[in-house]
Write an enzyme that holds these catalytic residues in place. Structure first.
Site, short mmCIF file in Angstrom:
data_model
loop_
_atom_site.label_atom_id
_atom_site.label_comp_id
_atom_site.label_asym_id
_atom_site.label_seq_id
_atom_site.Cartn_x
_atom_site.Cartn_y
_atom_site.Cartn_z
N TYR A 170 -4.68 44.63 -34.25
CA TYR A 170 -5.08 44.21 -35.60
C TYR A 170 -5.58 45.44 -36.37
O TYR A 170 -5.57 46.57 -35.86
CB TYR A 170 -6.11 43.10 -35.52
CG TYR A 170 -5.54 41.83 -34.92
CD1 TYR A 170 -4.54 41.12 -35.57
CD2 TYR A 170 -5.99 41.35 -33.70
CE1 TYR A 170 -4.00 39.96 -35.02
CE2 TYR A 170 -5.46 40.20 -33.13
CZ TYR A 170 -4.45 39.50 -33.80
OH TYR A 170 -3.92 38.36 -33.25
N ARG A 317 -9.21 31.47 -21.04
CA ARG A 317 -8.44 30.34 -20.50
C ARG A 317 -9.16 29.63 -19.36
O ARG A 317 -8.94 28.43 -19.15
CB ARG A 317 -7.06 30.84 -20.07
CG ARG A 317 -6.18 31.25 -21.24
CD ARG A 317 -4.93 32.00 -20.79
NE ARG A 317 -5.28 33.28 -20.20
CZ ARG A 317 -4.42 34.05 -19.54
NH1 ARG A 317 -3.17 33.64 -19.37
NH2 ARG A 317 -4.80 35.21 -19.05
N CYS A 340 -7.53 27.60 -14.34
CA CYS A 340 -6.42 28.06 -15.17
C CYS A 340 -5.36 28.73 -14.29
O CYS A 340 -5.68 29.54 -13.42
CB CYS A 340 -6.93 29.05 -16.21
SG CYS A 340 -5.62 29.95 -17.07
N CYS A 347 -1.59 27.02 -24.31
CA CYS A 347 -2.47 27.83 -25.16
C CYS A 347 -1.67 28.82 -25.99
O CYS A 347 -1.28 28.53 -27.11
CB CYS A 347 -3.56 28.49 -24.32
SG CYS A 347 -2.98 29.39 -22.86
N CYS A 359 -3.64 22.14 -23.06
CA CYS A 359 -3.68 22.78 -21.75
C CYS A 359 -2.84 21.98 -20.77
O CYS A 359 -2.88 20.74 -20.78
CB CYS A 359 -5.12 22.87 -21.25
SG CYS A 359 -5.31 23.75 -19.69
N GLU A 409 4.67 7.89 -3.49
CA GLU A 409 5.40 9.16 -3.52
C GLU A 409 6.24 9.24 -2.25
O GLU A 409 5.73 9.11 -1.14
CB GLU A 409 4.44 10.34 -3.61
CG GLU A 409 5.04 11.70 -3.30
CD GLU A 409 6.25 12.04 -4.17
OE1 GLU A 409 7.25 12.56 -3.62
OE2 GLU A 409 6.21 11.77 -5.40
N GLN A 417 8.52 18.76 -8.73
CA GLN A 417 9.12 20.08 -8.97
C GLN A 417 8.08 21.19 -9.03
O GLN A 417 8.38 22.34 -8.69
CB GLN A 417 9.90 20.05 -10.29
CG GLN A 417 11.15 19.19 -10.27
CD GLN A 417 11.88 19.27 -11.59
OE1 GLN A 417 12.12 20.35 -12.11
NE2 GLN A 417 12.21 18.11 -12.15
N ALA A 454 9.35 4.04 -2.82
CA ALA A 454 9.10 2.74 -3.45
C ALA A 454 10.42 2.09 -3.89
O ALA A 454 11.39 2.77 -4.21
CB ALA A 454 8.17 2.89 -4.64
#
Length: 643
Positions: A170, A317, A340, A347, A359, A409, A417, A454
């Site tokens: 900046y 974070r 994090c 973010c 998040c 599950e 994944q 299931a």
């Protein structure tokens, strides 16, 4: 106490801080278009103050509309903004935390499309297609006054300190950086002259606000700019001059826009990656120093302090992911910290798109008020099918709301994944979130039935009021002639159990799965040919991770990358590629891994839809439509709070 250095009180000037944790000035896109503080912003920072942080910046706060870099960025350029800013200050202070702004002027990286004005900079060094105006001496004086006016407003609002943004490319760092500053007057040239403008800003602010209120200056310890930017050697000369000008703490960060992965370090970079740069700065001054850079593990933060590298640690974070991080670490409740993972999806990448940040690992972040846990009214008994991140997040929230939740599950280990990331180079931290999520889901009272596939009968037998199906997706086969005759293998199989002895592998698809599979196979000694019809790799992950993943891939001598390339035909040991109107045959292919196509797993949902005796059914994640992990968990949270 487990972390004595982290929770030892500290001082910045005469200001006492209850511990050594500083909340970093993350931009959040929570303000109005005029830069005014909103209730959402107040709720967010108040949660972090309540969570035990010692001191909080607000965010990069523009001192003049010409220096505004984001549409919803915080501003302090007008007295009319003081009353609402004061509400934010008081909300933080009532919980014992200290607060102040990080005053900023964007300079060359400000887009006129955002500010509506010509951008100003030390020199005409273009950024993102815009060439800034080189500032005159009168304009330099004008900007110094704008910094002083904003500092006065901060003090009038009751701030405990005034921060100055001299990092990340900046305006103040642009004057210091030889990459951005090409002037040949008293404000450019050698380091002494390049330091002049930022030192004049500090001196003027100190004269404006007096000696009682500390000044904190943020600096990039190294811009990591190959073409010649700010270096650590420059900063060790600059730091004592900042102290002489009236700065009470130097906060060391890194990077600039051209090297943005050093500003917000992705998971491919190690914890505490910037800590070594703080030591030389600390040795050069007699005031405290803080440092940032992936400090999301309290043990790493403790080491940085104990080793004498820094006096404080700046966390962004880590507190974004868990506002209670300090309280939990202090009490030794480390397994409860929602850590994090530096994915940057919710973010920094969301922020770059001009959207309010959220998040991936903590869906309450940015929704502190509307996602406060309230007892469920209409739904009491819920079945969730699928233990990926979306299914577990929905189950966890509903459990906290008092529902009786059962989760099925089919695998013995939940995670879907996301679990695959533990075997992908540089992506291991992505899977690391699952340890917290599984534990938190169990802590919420969810009955997790693992290793059970299931079906409609099992689900109905639970007599639920609502059914959530989050069964995800599975790899499919692209419509390439001859693919069934080729040595095709699922990418999931390669990721779970890499095959050795492969001489030449064809990986189809340049997303992160394709890049990861290519790196895994290359590590096993295979010659890898990676193709993608697009012109860029890994567009499905955060931009900062993408840079490092591509660099790592390109550094492998046994990987050939073919972009803008399609696979036209496959056989038992060959592939035909097409690019730019030409076909190329590759022989000796003994493994083909298509990574692009994912198909929804709808068996359970389809069976349930066939029945007349079922309660409402809700689909989450890839079973509904292929999406990112961030999108899936945010969708899950919205549903779980709505039911």
């Amino acid at each position: 106490m487990r972390f004595p250095h982290l929770f030892r009180p500290g001082k910045i000037g005469s200001l006492e801080i209850r511990n050594r944790i500083i909340g970093s000035p993350m931009e959040r896109n929570y303000c109005t278009a005029e830069g005014r503080v909103t209730q959402r912003y107040i709720d967010y920072l108040e949660a972090r103050a309540r969570g035990g942080v010692g001191m909080l910046y607000t965010e990069a706060t523009y001192v003049d509309p010409r220096g505004k870099g984001r549409g919803l960025q915080m501003g302090l350029y007008d007295d009319d903004l003081i009353p609402q800013f004061r509400k934010l200050v008081r909300a933080v202070q009532k919980h014992g935390a200290r607060i102040g702004p990080e005053l900023n002027f964007g300079g060359r990286v400000v887009s006129p499309e955002v500010s509506g004005l010509e951008s100003w900079a030390p020199s005409v060094v273009p950024y993102a297609g815009f060439a800034p105006h080189a500032m005159s001496r009168d304009e330099i004086e004008y900007v110094i006054k704008r910094f002083c006016d904003a500092a006065r407003r901060a003090v009038e609002a009751g701030c405990d300190f005034v921060g100055i943004h001299g990092a990340h490319g900046y305006l103040l760092s642009q004057f210091l950086s030889p990459f951005c500053n090409k002037r040949d007057d008293e404000y450019g040239g050698d380091l002494e002259r390049r330091m002049r403008f930022p030192l004049e800003v500090v001196t003027a602010i100190r004269a404006t606000i007096g000696t009682a209120v500390p000044i904190v200056y943020r600096v990039s310890g190294d811009e990591h700019q190959p073409a010649g930017g700010i270096t650590l050697a420059d900063v060790t000369v600059f730091a004592p001059r900042l102290q002489e000008a009236g700065v009470n703490l130097i906060d060391v960060s890194a990077g600039m826009y051209e090297t943005a992965w050093w500003i917000t370090q992705p998971m491919e970079m190690p914890q505490g990656v910037l800590s070594q740069s703080a030591g030389p700065v600390r040795a050069a001054v007699d005031i405290p120093v803080s440092v940032s850079g992936r400090l999301s593990d309290p043990s790493v933060a403790e080491y940085v302090l104990e080793s004498g590298l820094s006096d404080f640690v700046t966390m962004g974070r880590a507190l974004h992911a868990d506002p209670e991080f300090p309280n939990k670490a202090r009490a030794g409740r480390l397994d409860e910290i929602c850590t994090c993972i530096a994915c940057n999806q919710g973010c920094s990448d969301t922020h770059a798109r001009g959207l309010p940040i959220v998040c991936l690992v903590n869906t309450t972040t940015g929704h502190e008020r509307e996602y406060a846990i309230r007892p469920a009214q209409s739904v009491k008994r819920v079945v969730v099918v699928g233990g990926g991140p979306a299914g577990m997040e929905a189950a966890r929230i509903l459990g906290l709301r008092g529902c009786d939740v059962t989760l099925f599950e089919r695998e013995e280990q939940p995670g879907g994944q996301m679990l695959l990331n533990r075997n992908l180079p540089g992506r291991e931290d992505m899977a690391g979130h699952l340890a917290w999520l599984v534990t938190a889901t169990e802590r919420a009272g969810v009955k997790m039935k693992l290793g059970i596939e299931a079906n409609a009968e099992l689900v109905i037998a639970e007599q639920p009021d609502a059914i959530i199906v989050a069964t995800g997706s599975m790899p499919g086969l692209p419509a390439i002639p001859g693919i069934m005759d080729s040595p095709v293998v699922s990418p999931y199989e390669i990721i779970r159990r890499p095959i050795g002895g492969i001489k030449r592998a064809l990986v189809i698809g340049g997303g992160i799965r394709g890049v990861g599979v290519a790196r895994v196979l290359a590590a096993k000694g295979a010659e890898v040919v990676l193709t993608d019809p697009g012109r860029e790799l890994a567009l499905d992950i955060a931009s900062r991770s993408r840079v490092l993943q591509i660099q790592a891939l390109q550094a492998l001598p046994n990987v050939r990358i073919h972009l803008a390339t399609t696979v036209e035909a496959l056989g038992e040991n060959y592939a035909v590629l097409w690019s730019s109107g030409e076909r190329t045959r590759i022989d000796g292919v003994d493994l083909v891994v298509p990574t692009q196509s994912l198909l929804p797993v709808t068996d359970v949902a389809d069976a349930l839809y066939e029945r007349a005796d079922v309660p409402p059914i809700y689909l989450l994640g890839d079973v509904r439509q292929q999406r990112s992990a961030l999108e899936a968990v945010q969708e899950a949270a919205a549903l779980a709070h709505r039911l």
